[in-house]
Design a protein around this motif. Sequence first.
Motif, mmCIF file in Angstrom:
data_model
loop_
_atom_site.group_PDB
_atom_site.id
_atom_site.type_symbol
_atom_site.label_atom_id
_atom_site.label_comp_id
_atom_site.label_asym_id
_atom_site.label_seq_id
_atom_site.Cartn_x
_atom_site.Cartn_y
_atom_site.Cartn_z
ATOM 1 N N ARG A 84 0.837 -1.206 0.000
ATOM 2 C CA ARG A 84 0.000 0.000 0.000
ATOM 3 C C ARG A 84 0.869 1.251 0.000
ATOM 4 N NH1 ARG A 84 -2.984 -0.226 5.967
ATOM 5 N NH2 ARG A 84 -1.166 0.287 7.229
ATOM 6 N N GLU A 85 0.379 2.287 -0.660
ATOM 7 C CA GLU A 85 1.191 3.492 -0.836
ATOM 8 C C GLU A 85 1.197 4.371 0.401
ATOM 9 O OE1 GLU A 85 -0.489 5.119 -4.457
ATOM 10 O OE2 GLU A 85 1.283 4.420 -5.562
ATOM 11 N N ARG A 86 0.139 4.260 1.179
ATOM 12 C CA ARG A 86 0.025 5.052 2.410
ATOM 13 C C ARG A 86 -0.961 4.333 3.329
ATOM 14 N NH1 ARG A 86 -2.910 6.563 -1.603
ATOM 15 N NH2 ARG A 86 -5.078 7.168 -1.279
ATOM 16 N N PRO A 87 -0.953 4.628 4.616
ATOM 17 C CA PRO A 87 -1.820 3.902 5.557
ATOM 18 C C PRO A 87 -3.306 4.038 5.231
ATOM 19 C CG PRO A 87 -0.150 5.121 6.755
ATOM 20 C CD PRO A 87 -0.034 5.541 5.324
ATOM 21 N N GLU A 88 -3.678 5.153 4.588
ATOM 22 C CA GLU A 88 -5.105 5.357 4.294
ATOM 23 C C GLU A 88 -5.572 4.532 3.100
ATOM 24 O OE1 GLU A 88 -2.903 8.062 4.384
ATOM 25 O OE2 GLU A 88 -3.243 8.202 6.542
ATOM 26 N N GLU A 89 -4.625 3.967 2.342
ATOM 27 C CA GLU A 89 -5.039 3.158 1.186
ATOM 28 C C GLU A 89 -5.567 1.824 1.686
ATOM 29 O OE1 GLU A 89 -3.011 2.816 -2.922
ATOM 30 O OE2 GLU A 89 -2.433 0.976 -1.887
ATOM 31 N N LEU A 90 -6.871 1.611 1.519
ATOM 32 C CA LEU A 90 -7.497 0.394 2.024
ATOM 33 C C LEU A 90 -7.108 -0.817 1.171
ATOM 34 C CD1 LEU A 90 -11.068 1.777 2.845
ATOM 35 C CD2 LEU A 90 -9.144 1.440 4.406
ATOM 36 N N PHE A 91 -7.298 -1.984 1.746
ATOM 37 C CA PHE A 91 -6.978 -3.223 1.035
ATOM 38 C C PHE A 91 -7.598 -3.242 -0.363
ATOM 39 C CE2 PHE A 91 -8.234 -7.599 -0.060
ATOM 40 C CZ PHE A 91 -6.985 -8.194 -0.107
ATOM 41 N N MET A 92 -8.885 -2.874 -0.415
ATOM 42 C CA MET A 92 -9.571 -2.920 -1.711
ATOM 43 C C MET A 92 -8.956 -1.956 -2.715
ATOM 44 S SD MET A 92 -11.734 -5.196 -1.946
ATOM 45 C CE MET A 92 -12.534 -4.619 -3.428
ATOM 46 N N ASP A 93 -8.460 -0.821 -2.227
ATOM 47 C CA ASP A 93 -7.842 0.151 -3.132
ATOM 48 C C ASP A 93 -6.526 -0.400 -3.684
ATOM 49 O OD1 ASP A 93 -9.904 1.887 -2.557
ATOM 50 O OD2 ASP A 93 -8.844 2.776 -0.854
ATOM 51 N N THR A 94 -5.797 -1.087 -2.832
ATOM 52 C CA THR A 94 -4.524 -1.664 -3.285
ATOM 53 C C THR A 94 -4.777 -2.757 -4.321
ATOM 54 O OG1 THR A 94 -3.602 -1.213 -1.106
ATOM 55 C CG2 THR A 94 -2.368 -2.717 -2.505
ATOM 56 N N VAL A 95 -5.779 -3.591 -4.068
ATOM 57 C CA VAL A 95 -6.106 -4.653 -5.034
ATOM 58 C C VAL A 95 -6.550 -4.030 -6.357
ATOM 59 C CG1 VAL A 95 -7.652 -6.588 -5.522
ATOM 60 C CG2 VAL A 95 -6.725 -6.293 -3.223
ATOM 61 N N LYS A 96 -7.328 -2.959 -6.257
ATOM 62 C CA LYS A 96 -7.807 -2.300 -7.479
ATOM 63 C C LYS A 96 -6.630 -1.703 -8.263
ATOM 64 C CE LYS A 96 -11.380 0.955 -8.915
ATOM 65 N NZ LYS A 96 -12.322 1.983 -8.484
ATOM 66 N N ARG A 97 -5.687 -1.156 -7.533
ATOM 67 C CA ARG A 97 -4.545 -0.491 -8.184
ATOM 68 C C ARG A 97 -3.590 -1.496 -8.811
ATOM 69 N NH1 ARG A 97 0.324 1.006 -5.995
ATOM 70 N NH2 ARG A 97 -0.343 0.557 -3.857
ATOM 71 N N LEU A 98 -3.381 -2.621 -8.121
ATOM 72 C CA LEU A 98 -2.325 -3.543 -8.562
ATOM 73 C C LEU A 98 -2.845 -4.853 -9.154
ATOM 74 C CD1 LEU A 98 0.071 -3.110 -5.505
ATOM 75 C CD2 LEU A 98 0.348 -2.139 -7.788
ATOM 76 N N GLY A 99 -4.119 -5.143 -8.958
ATOM 77 C CA GLY A 99 -4.617 -6.438 -9.424
ATOM 78 C C GLY A 99 -4.204 -7.551 -8.467
#
Lengths: 105, 551
Positions: B524-539
């Motif tokens: 994750r890029e920062r603590p506020e980036e939720l799990f779902m956001d990381t999955v969306k960003r990286l697949g």
Amino acid sequence: MTSPLEQKKIKIAGPSVVTANRTWDGIVVYRTAAKGWSAELSEAAIVRNSDEARALLAESIADDVGAIGPYIAPVQIGEDGKILPGNLREQIRRTGVTIGQPAQV
Amino acid sequence: MYAYDEIDRTLVNERVSEFRDQVKRRLSGELTEDEFKILRLQNGVYLQLHAYMFRVAIPYGTLATNQLRALAHVARKYDRGYGHFTTRQNIQFNWIKLAELPDALEDLAKVGIHAMQTSGNNMRNVTSDQWAGVAPGEIEDPRIWSELIRQHTTLHPEFSFLPRKFKIAITASDHDRAAIRIHDIGLRLIKNEKGETGFEVLVGGGLGRTPFIAKTIKHFVHGRDILSYIEAILRVYNQYGRRDNIYKARIKILVHELGIEKFSREVEDEWQHIRNSSLQIDDEVIEDIRSRFTYPAYEKLPHMPDELRQAAADPDFEAWRKNSVAPHKVQGYSIVTISLKPTGGPPGDATAEQMDALADLADKYSFGEIRVGHEQNLALPHVAKRDLPALWKALDKLGLATPNVNLITDIIACPGLDYCSLANARSIPIAQELTRRFANHELANLIGRLHINISGCINACGHHHVGHIGILGVEKNGEEVYQITIGGRADENAALGTLIGPGVKFDEVADVVEDIVEAYLALRERPEELFMDTVKRLGVEPFKERVYATR
């Protein structure tokens, strides 16, 4: 643990029993050689081939008031002759849930 | 709360008498199991591994304290002292005796509870947002419309023998807490440009072995037309839905096979025949239902009372407050979610003692009202902020103050092979192990919002397809094997998760989840980036690599 609800063909690979749930209270029961039902697996009639299994199942289905949902379930016979459940599903049906019930946690 | 009228009470009581007679005839042998099965299913009675299971409806998730006490009474008198709250605002009792079921139903009927619409190929319990009527920004209370549909569809002869079960969910907030996109019909309450109340109607959602996210069939249906529009959908489904194959019988398959455009044309044609009929709802009908929902006499209270300010110094209280307490539409009040996910406990279970005690707390702190959410948690919808510290202490004594709402241990799980006759693998022990692995609150909080959903078979009662991390138990060569998906979600941006690779054994599941979480924390890029956001960003690839690199 393929659900016995999907059990279509009667084909057994080893010793088996017929199990069901008692109609009035739903507890797990096994078909006995005396054409009755018992809550004790040790009292279950053992079948060892498909013809025997088919006959025991047909007799069990006919006893619609005594128990419901009969099906053939595998068992293992221990060296001491003790009958043991043949898979996890039947183990859970015999001994209960594998988790603590809420009051016990 | 909704107040039953004489018609409601008569219907429920007559139903009990009818079922008592049916049970009597079954036990005497007058009815065969084949004849009786459909009757028991219409009264919420299933056969599970160990016993009969009795499913009771909690329409739109609203309970009064006398109703919760009645559920506790049933748990204590007829069952083993606990009940299991499900993902569809029902409660299940797992050890009920058929011979005692009419008595249990009669006891519940005294407080207006029943088991209609909880099983069988008919309309099921209409579900809604557990924060209905109290959520800030809500268009209006969706339970009014839920109740209208419940009344119209209960025992509706045309919808009592559908190709398959049929589920409707309603939300009235931007954030969808009712998971409407995974229902046969999802209704989103909206206002049109004239300020009139109506619905965006979605159709064809569902999980199971063929999961689909619902599609919008009509962007606005006026409130007065909602019954006729739903009826038009059901008529098209009743006519064309497949009855030859249980796996292809849900409306989602029909919508998929016809295509949403053709399906919507069929519905539109049907609707034009019936929309100006007696199905059009008079304003008086809605107002009559609205008048039966009573709301508390809220006090004028400060936004930040002294009690709350003082309690904020206690880190344990603050940990609970941050995860369990949500804003209320009335200043000075809060919505409190009560986690039924204690460390090491089965998700969604509550003991009779907890239910009774919670009823007392609801009387004391929440105007006698409790809510049930599809996430298998409960809520107190009207708690004065000044009372939060006292409520927290009381909940903690009951084991109901686990500060994990929306965190990784707030797991949705079906009963699985420990109870269910359809299951292929266990669900609850997986959930229990995960709650122990992530019991450290600081770690869970560091991870942030992350929903795990577990199902013990492809029927997907644990909604694994829409878990941020989904776990599906299957059987392979006589062993329990678990398939892991990531990236699913059940909210307004509903999506189905993606399988990350081959299934893993029972003992490995918690390790795999730990690997996924560690990968997320590293990526994750920062603590506020939720799990779902990381999955969306990286697949899924980085997670897949992490999980399978050493397996």
